[in-house]
Design an enzyme around this catalytic site. Structure first.
Site, PDB file in Angstrom:
ATOM      1  N   ALA A 137      77.289  -0.936  22.419  1.00 17.75           N
ATOM      2  CA  ALA A 137      76.130  -1.142  23.298  1.00 17.75           C
ATOM      3  C   ALA A 137      74.959  -0.214  22.946  1.00 17.75           C
ATOM      4  O   ALA A 137      73.804  -0.626  22.943  1.00 17.75           O
ATOM      5  CB  ALA A 137      76.549  -0.927  24.751  1.00 17.75           C
ATOM      6  N   PHE A 179      84.401   1.826  29.123  1.00 19.23           N
ATOM      7  CA  PHE A 179      83.493   1.628  30.239  1.00 19.23           C
ATOM      8  C   PHE A 179      84.157   0.662  31.228  1.00 19.23           C
ATOM      9  O   PHE A 179      85.157   0.037  30.919  1.00 19.23           O
ATOM     10  CB  PHE A 179      82.122   1.125  29.789  1.00 19.23           C
ATOM     11  CG  PHE A 179      81.123   1.249  30.913  1.00 19.23           C
ATOM     12  CD1 PHE A 179      80.832   2.497  31.457  1.00 19.23           C
ATOM     13  CD2 PHE A 179      80.525   0.144  31.471  1.00 19.23           C
ATOM     14  CE1 PHE A 179      79.972   2.628  32.535  1.00 19.23           C
ATOM     15  CE2 PHE A 179      79.648   0.273  32.547  1.00 19.23           C
ATOM     16  CZ  PHE A 179      79.380   1.512  33.074  1.00 19.23           C
ATOM     17  N   ASP A 180      83.604   0.561  32.435  1.00 21.43           N
ATOM     18  CA  ASP A 180      84.319  -0.140  33.514  1.00 21.43           C
ATOM     19  C   ASP A 180      84.700  -1.582  33.201  1.00 21.43           C
ATOM     20  O   ASP A 180      85.836  -1.986  33.371  1.00 21.43           O
ATOM     21  CB  ASP A 180      83.563  -0.020  34.853  1.00 21.43           C
ATOM     22  CG  ASP A 180      82.123  -0.520  34.805  1.00 21.43           C
ATOM     23  OD1 ASP A 180      81.677  -1.000  33.744  1.00 21.43           O
ATOM     24  OD2 ASP A 180      81.432  -0.432  35.838  1.00 21.43           O
ATOM     25  N   TYR A 236      70.595 -27.480  20.542  1.00 20.29           N
ATOM     26  CA  TYR A 236      71.947 -27.148  21.019  1.00 20.29           C
ATOM     27  C   TYR A 236      72.762 -26.520  19.890  1.00 20.29           C
ATOM     28  O   TYR A 236      73.472 -25.545  20.102  1.00 20.29           O
ATOM     29  CB  TYR A 236      72.648 -28.419  21.523  1.00 20.29           C
ATOM     30  CG  TYR A 236      73.989 -28.156  22.177  1.00 20.29           C
ATOM     31  CD1 TYR A 236      74.081 -28.033  23.560  1.00 20.29           C
ATOM     32  CD2 TYR A 236      75.150 -28.024  21.421  1.00 20.29           C
ATOM     33  CE1 TYR A 236      75.299 -27.780  24.174  1.00 20.29           C
ATOM     34  CE2 TYR A 236      76.374 -27.770  22.021  1.00 20.29           C
ATOM     35  CZ  TYR A 236      76.450 -27.653  23.403  1.00 20.29           C
ATOM     36  OH  TYR A 236      77.653 -27.397  23.995  1.00 20.29           O
ATOM     37  N   HIS A 278      83.894  -1.010  42.604  1.00 15.29           N
ATOM     38  CA  HIS A 278      82.652  -0.294  42.956  1.00 15.29           C
ATOM     39  C   HIS A 278      81.446  -1.207  43.106  1.00 15.29           C
ATOM     40  O   HIS A 278      80.504  -0.889  43.806  1.00 15.29           O
ATOM     41  CB  HIS A 278      82.362   0.814  41.940  1.00 15.29           C
ATOM     42  CG  HIS A 278      82.335   0.336  40.516  1.00 15.29           C
ATOM     43  ND1 HIS A 278      83.436  -0.162  39.876  1.00 15.29           N
ATOM     44  CD2 HIS A 278      81.327   0.279  39.621  1.00 15.29           C
ATOM     45  CE1 HIS A 278      83.116  -0.499  38.641  1.00 15.29           C
ATOM     46  NE2 HIS A 278      81.842  -0.247  38.459  1.00 15.29           N
ATOM     47  N   LYS A 280      71.241  -3.301  26.037  1.00 10.29           N
ATOM     48  CA  LYS A 280      70.874  -1.886  25.978  1.00 10.29           C
ATOM     49  C   LYS A 280      69.971  -1.652  24.765  1.00 10.29           C
ATOM     50  O   LYS A 280      68.773  -1.888  24.836  1.00 10.29           O
ATOM     51  CB  LYS A 280      72.132  -1.012  25.906  1.00 10.29           C
ATOM     52  CG  LYS A 280      72.864  -0.882  27.250  1.00 10.29           C
ATOM     53  CD  LYS A 280      73.895  -1.939  27.460  1.00 10.29           C
ATOM     54  CE  LYS A 280      74.802  -1.644  28.648  1.00 10.29           C
ATOM     55  NZ  LYS A 280      75.594  -2.817  29.019  1.00 10.29           N
ATOM     56  N   ASP A 330      82.647  -0.568  20.330  1.00 15.62           N
ATOM     57  CA  ASP A 330      81.922  -1.005  21.523  1.00 15.62           C
ATOM     58  C   ASP A 330      80.511  -0.460  21.343  1.00 15.62           C
ATOM     59  O   ASP A 330      80.242   0.718  21.563  1.00 15.62           O
ATOM     60  CB  ASP A 330      82.603  -0.458  22.781  1.00 15.62           C
ATOM     61  CG  ASP A 330      81.895  -0.915  24.056  1.00 15.62           C
ATOM     62  OD1 ASP A 330      80.754  -1.407  23.959  1.00 15.62           O
ATOM     63  OD2 ASP A 330      82.469  -0.766  25.140  1.00 15.62           O
TER      64      ASP A 330
END
Ligand code: F0G
Length: 462
Positions: free
Chosen positions: A218, A125-126, A73, A453, A259, A216
Protein backbone atom coordinates in the site's frame (compact mmCIF):
# COMPACT_ATOMS: atom_id res chain seq x y z
CA UNK A 1 11.93 24.41 17.89
CA UNK A 2 9.70 23.09 15.13
CA UNK A 3 11.54 22.28 11.91
CA UNK A 4 10.88 24.16 8.69
CA UNK A 5 7.73 23.21 6.80
CA UNK A 6 8.50 22.11 3.25
CA UNK A 7 6.30 24.11 0.87
CA UNK A 8 3.72 22.26 -1.21
CA UNK A 9 5.14 21.44 -4.68
CA UNK A 10 1.76 22.40 -6.19
CA UNK A 11 -0.84 25.12 -6.07
CA UNK A 12 -4.57 24.70 -5.50
CA UNK A 13 -7.06 24.78 -8.36
CA UNK A 14 -10.23 23.45 -6.79
CA UNK A 15 -11.37 23.93 -3.20
CA UNK A 16 -13.72 22.14 -0.84
CA UNK A 17 -15.23 24.18 2.03
CA UNK A 18 -14.74 23.04 5.62
CA UNK A 19 -17.10 23.64 8.52
CA UNK A 20 -16.30 23.60 12.23
CA UNK A 21 -19.17 22.60 14.52
CA UNK A 22 -19.38 24.12 18.01
CA UNK A 23 -17.98 22.13 20.93
CA UNK A 24 -21.52 21.31 22.14
CA UNK A 25 -22.49 20.05 18.69
CA UNK A 26 -19.35 17.91 18.48
CA UNK A 27 -20.09 16.35 21.88
CA UNK A 28 -23.63 15.59 20.72
CA UNK A 29 -22.47 14.14 17.38
CA UNK A 30 -19.93 11.77 18.90
CA UNK A 31 -22.50 10.54 21.42
CA UNK A 32 -24.99 9.96 18.57
CA UNK A 33 -22.21 8.04 16.79
CA UNK A 34 -21.99 5.70 19.83
CA UNK A 35 -18.43 6.94 20.40
CA UNK A 36 -17.29 5.25 17.20
CA UNK A 37 -15.63 7.76 14.87
CA UNK A 38 -16.52 5.61 11.84
CA UNK A 39 -20.19 6.43 12.51
CA UNK A 40 -19.63 10.20 12.21
CA UNK A 41 -20.60 12.00 9.02
CA UNK A 42 -17.61 13.33 7.06
CA UNK A 43 -19.17 16.79 6.93
CA UNK A 44 -19.16 16.92 10.75
CA UNK A 45 -15.36 16.61 10.80
CA UNK A 46 -13.32 19.80 10.46
CA UNK A 47 -10.08 17.96 9.67
CA UNK A 48 -10.54 14.34 8.66
CA UNK A 49 -7.54 12.17 9.54
CA UNK A 50 -9.46 8.91 9.84
CA UNK A 51 -7.35 7.51 7.03
CA UNK A 52 -4.96 8.42 4.23
CA UNK A 53 -6.73 5.82 2.09
CA UNK A 54 -8.74 7.07 -0.87
CA UNK A 55 -8.82 10.55 0.65
CA UNK A 56 -6.08 11.95 -1.60
CA UNK A 57 -6.35 14.93 -3.95
CA UNK A 58 -5.84 14.02 -7.59
CA UNK A 59 -3.74 16.17 -9.91
CA UNK A 60 -4.96 18.00 -13.00
CA UNK A 61 -3.27 15.30 -15.12
CA UNK A 62 -5.29 12.66 -13.31
CA UNK A 63 -8.53 14.60 -13.74
CA UNK A 64 -7.72 15.00 -17.43
CA UNK A 65 -7.13 11.23 -17.46
CA UNK A 66 -10.60 10.71 -16.03
CA UNK A 67 -12.00 12.23 -19.25
CA UNK A 68 -9.76 9.99 -21.37
CA UNK A 69 -10.82 6.84 -19.50
CA UNK A 70 -11.84 4.07 -21.91
CA UNK A 71 -14.95 2.30 -20.60
CA UNK A 72 -14.73 -0.80 -22.84
CA UNK A 73 -15.78 -3.87 -20.86
CA UNK A 74 -12.84 -5.92 -22.12
CA UNK A 75 -9.42 -4.73 -23.23
CA UNK A 76 -9.86 -0.99 -22.62
CA UNK A 77 -6.91 1.20 -23.59
CA UNK A 78 -6.87 2.48 -19.99
CA UNK A 79 -6.26 -1.10 -18.83
CA UNK A 80 -3.22 -1.41 -21.09
CA UNK A 81 -1.92 1.94 -19.91
CA UNK A 82 -2.19 0.75 -16.30
CA UNK A 83 -0.53 -2.60 -17.05
CA UNK A 84 2.36 -0.83 -18.80
CA UNK A 85 2.84 1.48 -15.79
CA UNK A 86 2.67 -1.46 -13.36
CA UNK A 87 5.17 -3.54 -15.31
CA UNK A 88 7.49 -0.56 -15.75
CA UNK A 89 7.54 0.43 -12.07
CA UNK A 90 7.42 -2.99 -10.37
CA UNK A 91 9.02 -5.17 -13.06
CA UNK A 92 6.41 -7.88 -12.49
CA UNK A 93 5.16 -10.21 -15.23
CA UNK A 94 1.46 -10.11 -14.38
CA UNK A 95 -0.54 -7.16 -13.08
CA UNK A 96 -4.22 -7.44 -12.15
CA UNK A 97 -6.38 -4.43 -11.26
CA UNK A 98 -8.93 -4.83 -8.46
CA UNK A 99 -11.18 -2.31 -6.77
CA UNK A 100 -9.10 -1.93 -3.59
CA UNK A 101 -6.53 -3.62 -1.36
CA UNK A 102 -8.86 -5.96 0.50
CA UNK A 103 -10.23 -7.16 -2.85
CA UNK A 104 -6.68 -8.21 -3.76
CA UNK A 105 -6.52 -10.10 -0.44
CA UNK A 106 -9.91 -11.72 -1.04
CA UNK A 107 -8.88 -12.88 -4.52
CA UNK A 108 -5.38 -14.16 -3.59
CA UNK A 109 -5.42 -15.45 0.00
CA UNK A 110 -7.91 -18.34 -0.39
CA UNK A 111 -5.63 -19.68 -3.16
CA UNK A 112 -2.72 -20.02 -0.73
CA UNK A 113 -4.21 -20.29 2.76
CA UNK A 114 -6.83 -22.34 4.59
CA UNK A 115 -7.55 -24.16 7.83
CA UNK A 116 -4.40 -25.38 9.57
CA UNK A 117 -2.17 -22.89 7.73
CA UNK A 118 -0.36 -19.85 9.06
CA UNK A 119 0.61 -16.54 7.51
CA UNK A 120 3.51 -14.64 9.05
CA UNK A 121 3.99 -10.89 8.60
CA UNK A 122 6.10 -8.05 9.93
CA UNK A 123 2.58 -6.91 10.91
CA UNK A 124 -0.83 -7.48 9.42
CA UNK A 125 -3.14 -4.56 8.91
CA UNK A 126 -6.73 -5.10 10.05
CA UNK A 127 -8.37 -6.13 6.76
CA UNK A 128 -5.36 -8.24 5.81
CA UNK A 129 -5.62 -10.07 9.13
CA UNK A 130 -9.37 -10.53 8.55
CA UNK A 131 -8.88 -12.02 5.07
CA UNK A 132 -6.29 -14.48 6.38
CA UNK A 133 -8.67 -15.51 9.17
CA UNK A 134 -11.63 -15.78 6.77
CA UNK A 135 -9.75 -18.55 4.92
CA UNK A 136 -9.49 -20.42 8.25
CA UNK A 137 -5.76 -19.73 8.57
CA UNK A 138 -4.11 -17.89 11.46
CA UNK A 139 -1.92 -14.76 11.52
CA UNK A 140 1.38 -14.33 13.31
CA UNK A 141 2.96 -10.88 13.68
CA UNK A 142 6.75 -10.90 13.71
CA UNK A 143 7.96 -7.29 13.87
CA UNK A 144 11.33 -6.29 15.39
CA UNK A 145 11.28 -5.52 19.12
CA UNK A 146 12.19 -1.84 18.52
CA UNK A 147 8.75 -1.25 16.99
CA UNK A 148 7.20 -1.90 20.39
CA UNK A 149 9.13 0.94 22.02
CA UNK A 150 7.66 4.16 20.56
CA UNK A 151 10.31 6.37 22.19
CA UNK A 152 13.22 4.47 20.63
CA UNK A 153 14.49 6.44 17.63
CA UNK A 154 16.06 3.92 15.28
CA UNK A 155 15.47 3.63 11.53
CA UNK A 156 13.43 0.82 9.94
CA UNK A 157 11.27 -0.11 12.88
CA UNK A 158 8.92 -1.78 10.39
CA UNK A 159 11.36 -4.66 9.82
CA UNK A 160 10.63 -8.35 10.25
CA UNK A 161 12.38 -10.04 13.17
CA UNK A 162 14.28 -12.58 11.05
CA UNK A 163 15.48 -14.76 13.94
CA UNK A 164 11.90 -15.05 15.19
CA UNK A 165 10.72 -15.75 11.63
CA UNK A 166 13.13 -18.71 11.37
CA UNK A 167 12.00 -19.96 14.78
CA UNK A 168 8.30 -19.69 13.81
CA UNK A 169 8.90 -21.64 10.60
CA UNK A 170 10.73 -24.35 12.58
CA UNK A 171 7.94 -24.45 15.18
CA UNK A 172 5.00 -24.73 12.77
CA UNK A 173 6.73 -26.48 9.85
CA UNK A 174 7.45 -24.76 6.52
CA UNK A 175 4.69 -26.82 4.83
CA UNK A 176 2.13 -25.13 7.11
CA UNK A 177 3.22 -21.57 6.38
CA UNK A 178 1.09 -20.55 3.42
CA UNK A 179 2.51 -17.09 3.02
CA UNK A 180 4.97 -14.56 4.34
CA UNK A 181 3.61 -11.01 4.05
CA UNK A 182 5.93 -7.99 4.10
CA UNK A 183 3.90 -4.85 4.74
CA UNK A 184 5.70 -1.79 3.35
CA UNK A 185 5.50 0.57 5.11
CA UNK A 186 4.40 -1.25 8.25
CA UNK A 187 1.10 0.53 8.88
CA UNK A 188 0.17 -0.93 12.27
CA UNK A 189 3.65 -0.25 13.66
CA UNK A 190 3.26 3.44 12.77
CA UNK A 191 3.97 3.69 9.06
CA UNK A 192 7.49 2.47 9.82
CA UNK A 193 9.61 1.46 6.84
CA UNK A 194 11.26 -1.86 6.03
CA UNK A 195 14.91 -1.72 4.95
CA UNK A 196 16.17 -3.25 1.73
CA UNK A 197 18.54 -5.39 3.79
CA UNK A 198 15.65 -6.80 5.83
CA UNK A 199 13.62 -7.50 2.69
CA UNK A 200 16.60 -9.32 1.19
CA UNK A 201 17.02 -11.49 4.31
CA UNK A 202 13.31 -12.33 4.50
CA UNK A 203 13.30 -13.26 0.81
CA UNK A 204 16.27 -15.56 1.38
CA UNK A 205 14.46 -17.34 4.22
CA UNK A 206 11.25 -17.60 2.18
CA UNK A 207 13.14 -19.10 -0.75
CA UNK A 208 15.05 -21.53 1.45
CA UNK A 209 11.77 -22.91 2.82
CA UNK A 210 9.87 -22.58 -0.50
CA UNK A 211 7.29 -20.21 1.05
CA UNK A 212 5.80 -17.52 -1.16
CA UNK A 213 6.60 -13.90 -0.24
CA UNK A 214 3.78 -11.41 -0.71
CA UNK A 215 4.46 -7.68 -0.51
CA UNK A 216 1.55 -5.77 1.04
CA UNK A 217 2.50 -2.73 -0.97
CA UNK A 218 0.00 0.00 0.00
CA UNK A 219 2.73 2.51 0.92
CA UNK A 220 5.61 1.24 -1.20
CA UNK A 221 6.68 4.70 -2.41
CA UNK A 222 6.92 6.19 1.08
CA UNK A 223 8.93 3.10 2.06
CA UNK A 224 11.30 3.70 -0.87
CA UNK A 225 11.79 7.32 0.22
CA UNK A 226 12.97 6.15 3.67
CA UNK A 227 15.36 3.67 2.06
CA UNK A 228 16.79 6.47 -0.08
CA UNK A 229 17.09 8.79 2.92
CA UNK A 230 18.30 6.40 5.63
CA UNK A 231 19.81 3.21 4.22
CA UNK A 232 23.51 3.22 3.34
CA UNK A 233 24.12 2.88 -0.40
CA UNK A 234 20.75 4.23 -1.58
CA UNK A 235 21.14 8.02 -1.38
CA UNK A 236 21.98 8.31 -5.09
CA UNK A 237 19.40 5.81 -6.35
CA UNK A 238 16.09 6.98 -7.78
CA UNK A 239 12.83 6.08 -6.03
CA UNK A 240 11.89 3.98 -9.05
CA UNK A 241 15.14 1.98 -8.90
CA UNK A 242 14.62 1.41 -5.17
CA UNK A 243 11.04 0.26 -5.77
CA UNK A 244 12.19 -2.14 -8.50
CA UNK A 245 14.85 -3.64 -6.27
CA UNK A 246 12.40 -3.98 -3.34
CA UNK A 247 9.84 -5.74 -5.53
CA UNK A 248 12.51 -8.00 -7.05
CA UNK A 249 12.49 -9.89 -3.73
CA UNK A 250 8.74 -10.64 -3.74
CA UNK A 251 6.86 -13.43 -5.52
CA UNK A 252 3.60 -11.51 -5.52
CA UNK A 253 2.16 -8.28 -4.26
CA UNK A 254 -1.24 -7.18 -3.07
CA UNK A 255 -1.72 -3.43 -3.12
CA UNK A 256 -4.25 -0.91 -2.00
CA UNK A 257 -3.68 1.80 -4.63
CA UNK A 258 -5.76 4.23 -2.53
CA UNK A 259 -2.61 5.30 -0.70
CA UNK A 260 0.67 5.87 -2.55
CA UNK A 261 -0.87 5.75 -6.02
CA UNK A 262 -2.84 8.89 -5.03
CA UNK A 263 -6.28 7.84 -6.24
CA UNK A 264 -9.63 7.60 -4.52
CA UNK A 265 -10.28 3.98 -5.47
CA UNK A 266 -8.20 1.11 -6.81
CA UNK A 267 -5.97 -1.82 -6.06
CA UNK A 268 -3.52 -4.16 -7.75
CA UNK A 269 -2.31 -7.72 -7.60
CA UNK A 270 1.09 -8.56 -9.05
CA UNK A 271 2.61 -11.95 -9.83
CA UNK A 272 6.33 -11.92 -10.61
CA UNK A 273 6.22 -14.94 -12.92
CA UNK A 274 3.55 -14.45 -15.57
CA UNK A 275 3.65 -18.17 -16.38
CA UNK A 276 2.75 -19.16 -12.78
CA UNK A 277 -0.41 -21.31 -12.50
CA UNK A 278 -1.55 -18.73 -9.91
CA UNK A 279 -2.31 -16.26 -12.71
CA UNK A 280 -5.26 -18.22 -14.12
CA UNK A 281 -6.66 -18.80 -10.63
CA UNK A 282 -6.37 -15.11 -9.86
CA UNK A 283 -8.16 -14.24 -13.10
CA UNK A 284 -10.93 -16.74 -12.27
CA UNK A 285 -11.46 -15.38 -8.75
CA UNK A 286 -11.33 -11.87 -10.10
CA UNK A 287 -14.02 -12.57 -12.67
CA UNK A 288 -16.26 -14.00 -9.90
CA UNK A 289 -15.66 -11.31 -7.27
CA UNK A 290 -14.45 -8.16 -9.03
CA UNK A 291 -15.35 -8.22 -12.70
CA UNK A 292 -13.61 -9.16 -15.93
CA UNK A 293 -9.84 -9.26 -15.49
CA UNK A 294 -9.19 -6.19 -17.64
CA UNK A 295 -11.17 -3.90 -15.35
CA UNK A 296 -11.23 -5.69 -11.97
CA UNK A 297 -14.08 -3.72 -10.42
CA UNK A 298 -12.85 -0.33 -11.61
CA UNK A 299 -14.19 2.08 -14.23
CA UNK A 300 -11.95 2.83 -17.19
CA UNK A 301 -11.53 6.34 -15.77
CA UNK A 302 -10.23 4.85 -12.50
CA UNK A 303 -7.71 2.69 -14.38
CA UNK A 304 -6.49 5.79 -16.23
CA UNK A 305 -6.12 7.92 -13.07
CA UNK A 306 -4.29 5.07 -11.36
CA UNK A 307 -1.84 4.66 -14.24
CA UNK A 308 -0.93 8.36 -13.86
CA UNK A 309 -0.96 8.31 -10.04
CA UNK A 310 1.54 5.46 -9.87
CA UNK A 311 4.13 7.78 -11.43
CA UNK A 312 3.17 10.89 -9.42
CA UNK A 313 3.51 8.85 -6.22
CA UNK A 314 7.20 8.08 -6.84
CA UNK A 315 8.21 11.69 -7.57
CA UNK A 316 11.03 12.77 -5.27
CA UNK A 317 9.84 16.37 -4.72
CA UNK A 318 6.37 15.17 -3.84
CA UNK A 319 7.69 12.54 -1.40
CA UNK A 320 10.04 15.05 0.28
CA UNK A 321 7.09 17.39 0.90
CA UNK A 322 4.87 14.49 1.96
CA UNK A 323 7.27 13.07 4.56
CA UNK A 324 8.18 16.68 5.47
CA UNK A 325 4.59 17.22 6.64
CA UNK A 326 4.91 14.30 9.05
CA UNK A 327 8.27 15.56 10.30
CA UNK A 328 6.91 19.06 10.87
CA UNK A 329 3.97 17.78 12.93
CA UNK A 330 6.26 15.39 14.83
CA UNK A 331 8.70 18.19 15.65
CA UNK A 332 5.88 20.27 17.12
CA UNK A 333 4.94 17.30 19.31
CA UNK A 334 8.60 16.91 20.35
CA UNK A 335 8.59 20.53 21.52
CA UNK A 336 5.52 19.79 23.65
CA UNK A 337 6.85 16.51 25.08
CA UNK A 338 4.11 14.47 23.40
CA UNK A 339 5.22 10.93 22.61
CA UNK A 340 4.54 9.18 19.33
CA UNK A 341 5.95 6.27 17.35
CA UNK A 342 9.35 7.75 16.55
CA UNK A 343 11.05 8.49 14.29
CA UNK A 344 7.84 9.56 12.57
CA UNK A 345 6.65 7.24 9.79
CA UNK A 346 5.33 7.80 6.30
CA UNK A 347 1.61 8.43 6.35
CA UNK A 348 0.76 9.94 9.68
CA UNK A 349 1.69 10.52 13.26
CA UNK A 350 0.85 7.68 15.66
CA UNK A 351 0.50 9.38 19.03
CA UNK A 352 1.38 7.16 22.00
CA UNK A 353 -2.00 7.35 23.75
CA UNK A 354 -0.83 5.03 26.53
CA UNK A 355 1.93 7.49 27.39
CA UNK A 356 -0.49 10.43 27.43
CA UNK A 357 -3.19 8.52 29.37
CA UNK A 358 -1.30 6.04 31.60
CA UNK A 359 -4.35 5.79 33.89
CA UNK A 360 -6.49 4.15 31.15
CA UNK A 361 -5.98 0.36 30.87
CA UNK A 362 -5.77 -1.36 27.46
CA UNK A 363 -9.28 -2.80 27.80
CA UNK A 364 -10.72 0.69 28.18
CA UNK A 365 -9.00 1.63 24.90
CA UNK A 366 -6.62 4.59 25.42
CA UNK A 367 -6.15 5.09 21.65
CA UNK A 368 -9.90 5.42 21.21
CA UNK A 369 -10.16 7.74 24.23
CA UNK A 370 -7.61 10.13 22.72
CA UNK A 371 -9.29 9.94 19.31
CA UNK A 372 -12.63 10.96 20.86
CA UNK A 373 -10.94 13.79 22.78
CA UNK A 374 -9.36 15.08 19.53
CA UNK A 375 -12.78 15.21 17.93
CA UNK A 376 -14.28 17.05 20.89
CA UNK A 377 -11.29 19.40 21.09
CA UNK A 378 -10.99 20.51 17.47
CA UNK A 379 -13.31 18.48 15.23
CA UNK A 380 -10.38 16.29 14.16
CA UNK A 381 -11.28 12.73 13.25
CA UNK A 382 -8.51 10.17 13.85
CA UNK A 383 -8.61 6.50 14.81
CA UNK A 384 -7.41 3.95 17.32
CA UNK A 385 -4.57 1.63 16.33
CA UNK A 386 -4.39 -0.45 19.48
CA UNK A 387 -6.39 -2.97 21.47
CA UNK A 388 -9.70 -1.54 20.28
CA UNK A 389 -8.74 -2.16 16.65
CA UNK A 390 -7.03 -5.49 17.34
CA UNK A 391 -10.25 -6.95 18.74
CA UNK A 392 -10.76 -10.43 20.19
CA UNK A 393 -8.86 -13.66 19.80
CA UNK A 394 -10.68 -15.57 17.01
CA UNK A 395 -10.40 -18.83 18.98
CA UNK A 396 -11.11 -17.78 22.58
CA UNK A 397 -13.15 -14.62 21.98
CA UNK A 398 -11.06 -12.82 24.61
CA UNK A 399 -9.97 -9.18 24.17
CA UNK A 400 -6.40 -9.10 22.84
CA UNK A 401 -3.81 -6.82 24.44
CA UNK A 402 -2.05 -4.87 21.68
CA UNK A 403 1.67 -4.15 21.85
CA UNK A 404 0.90 -0.44 21.68
CA UNK A 405 -2.02 1.92 22.08
CA UNK A 406 -1.81 4.54 19.34
CA UNK A 407 -4.12 7.28 18.12
CA UNK A 408 -3.35 7.59 14.42
CA UNK A 409 -3.51 10.94 12.68
CA UNK A 410 -3.33 9.70 9.07
CA UNK A 411 -2.62 12.56 6.69
CA UNK A 412 -4.39 12.49 3.28
CA UNK A 413 -2.05 13.24 0.37
CA UNK A 414 -1.93 16.80 -1.06
CA UNK A 415 -5.01 17.83 0.96
CA UNK A 416 -4.13 19.79 4.12
CA UNK A 417 -1.84 22.81 4.58
CA UNK A 418 0.62 23.92 7.26
CA UNK A 419 -2.15 25.81 9.08
CA UNK A 420 -4.17 22.60 9.37
CA UNK A 421 -1.14 20.75 10.68
CA UNK A 422 -0.65 23.44 13.33
CA UNK A 423 -4.28 22.94 14.42
CA UNK A 424 -3.55 19.22 14.88
CA UNK A 425 -0.51 19.98 17.05
CA UNK A 426 -2.34 22.67 19.07
CA UNK A 427 -5.25 20.29 19.75
CA UNK A 428 -2.95 17.54 21.02
CA UNK A 429 -1.10 20.02 23.23
CA UNK A 430 -4.41 21.26 24.71
CA UNK A 431 -5.48 17.68 25.47
CA UNK A 432 -2.14 16.84 27.04
CA UNK A 433 -2.63 19.72 29.51
CA UNK A 434 -5.90 18.24 30.80
CA UNK A 435 -5.05 14.54 30.28
CA UNK A 436 -4.95 13.87 34.03
CA UNK A 437 -8.64 14.81 34.30
CA UNK A 438 -9.65 11.91 32.02
CA UNK A 439 -10.26 9.14 34.55
CA UNK A 440 -11.90 6.30 32.64
CA UNK A 441 -12.18 4.97 29.10
CA UNK A 442 -14.93 3.20 27.13
CA UNK A 443 -16.71 -0.13 27.13
CA UNK A 444 -18.15 -1.85 24.07
CA UNK A 445 -21.93 -2.31 24.23
CA UNK A 446 -22.26 -4.13 20.88
CA UNK A 447 -19.72 -5.62 18.47
CA UNK A 448 -19.75 -7.80 15.34
CA UNK A 449 -17.49 -10.89 15.26
CA UNK A 450 -14.94 -9.63 12.72
CA UNK A 451 -13.41 -6.16 12.07
CA UNK A 452 -15.46 -4.95 15.01
CA UNK A 453 -13.90 -1.49 15.31
CA UNK A 454 -15.65 -0.26 12.17
CA UNK A 455 -19.12 -0.99 13.49
CA UNK A 456 -19.02 -1.38 17.29
CA UNK A 457 -21.01 0.79 19.70
CA UNK A 458 -19.24 2.16 22.78
CA UNK A 459 -20.17 4.09 25.91
CA UNK A 460 -18.08 5.98 28.44
CA UNK A 461 -17.43 4.09 31.67
CA UNK A 462 -18.97 6.22 34.42
N1 F0G B 1 -2.88 -3.30 3.54
C1 F0G B 1 -2.52 -2.23 4.26
C2 F0G B 1 -1.12 -2.14 4.81
C3 F0G B 1 -3.44 -1.22 4.51
O1 F0G B 1 -3.08 -0.15 5.24
C4 F0G B 1 -4.76 -1.34 3.99
C5 F0G B 1 -5.76 -0.31 4.24
C6 F0G B 1 -5.08 -2.46 3.22
C7 F0G B 1 -4.10 -3.43 3.01
C8 F0G B 1 -6.44 -2.66 2.62
O2 F0G B 1 -6.64 -1.78 1.56
O3 F0G B 1 -8.51 -0.26 2.23
O4 F0G B 1 -7.82 -0.51 -0.14
O5 F0G B 1 -9.00 -2.33 1.00
N2 F0G B 1 -5.61 0.59 5.06
C9 F0G B 1 -6.48 1.71 5.31
C10 F0G B 1 -6.00 2.48 6.49
C11 F0G B 1 -7.92 1.45 5.27
O6 F0G B 1 -6.78 3.34 6.98
O7 F0G B 1 -4.87 2.32 6.92
P1 F0G B 1 -8.08 -1.19 1.15
Amino acid sequence: MAIKYIPEPFRIKSVEPLRMLSRDERCRKIKEANYNLFHLRGEDCYIDLLTDSGTNAMSLEQWAGVMRGDEAYAGASSYYKLIDAGKDIFDFGYIQPVHQGRAAEKVVFPLLLGKGKFAISNMFFDTTRAHVELTGARCIDCVVAAAKDPAKRVPFKGNMDVAKLEALIAEHGAENIGLIVMTITNNSAGGQPVSMENMREVAKIARKHKILLDIDAARYAENAFFVQRDEPGYADKSIKDIVREMFSYGDLFTMSAKKDAIVNMGGLIGVKDASSPLVFKIKANCISFEGFYTYGGLSGRDLEALAIGLYEGIDNDYLRYRIGQMEYLASRLDDAGIRYQSPVGGHGVFVDAQAMLPQIPYNEFPGQVLAIELYKEAGIRSCDIGSYMLGNDPDTGKQLHADFEFTRLAIPRRVYTQAHIDIMADALIAIKKRAGDIKRGYRITWEPPILRHFQAFLEPIA
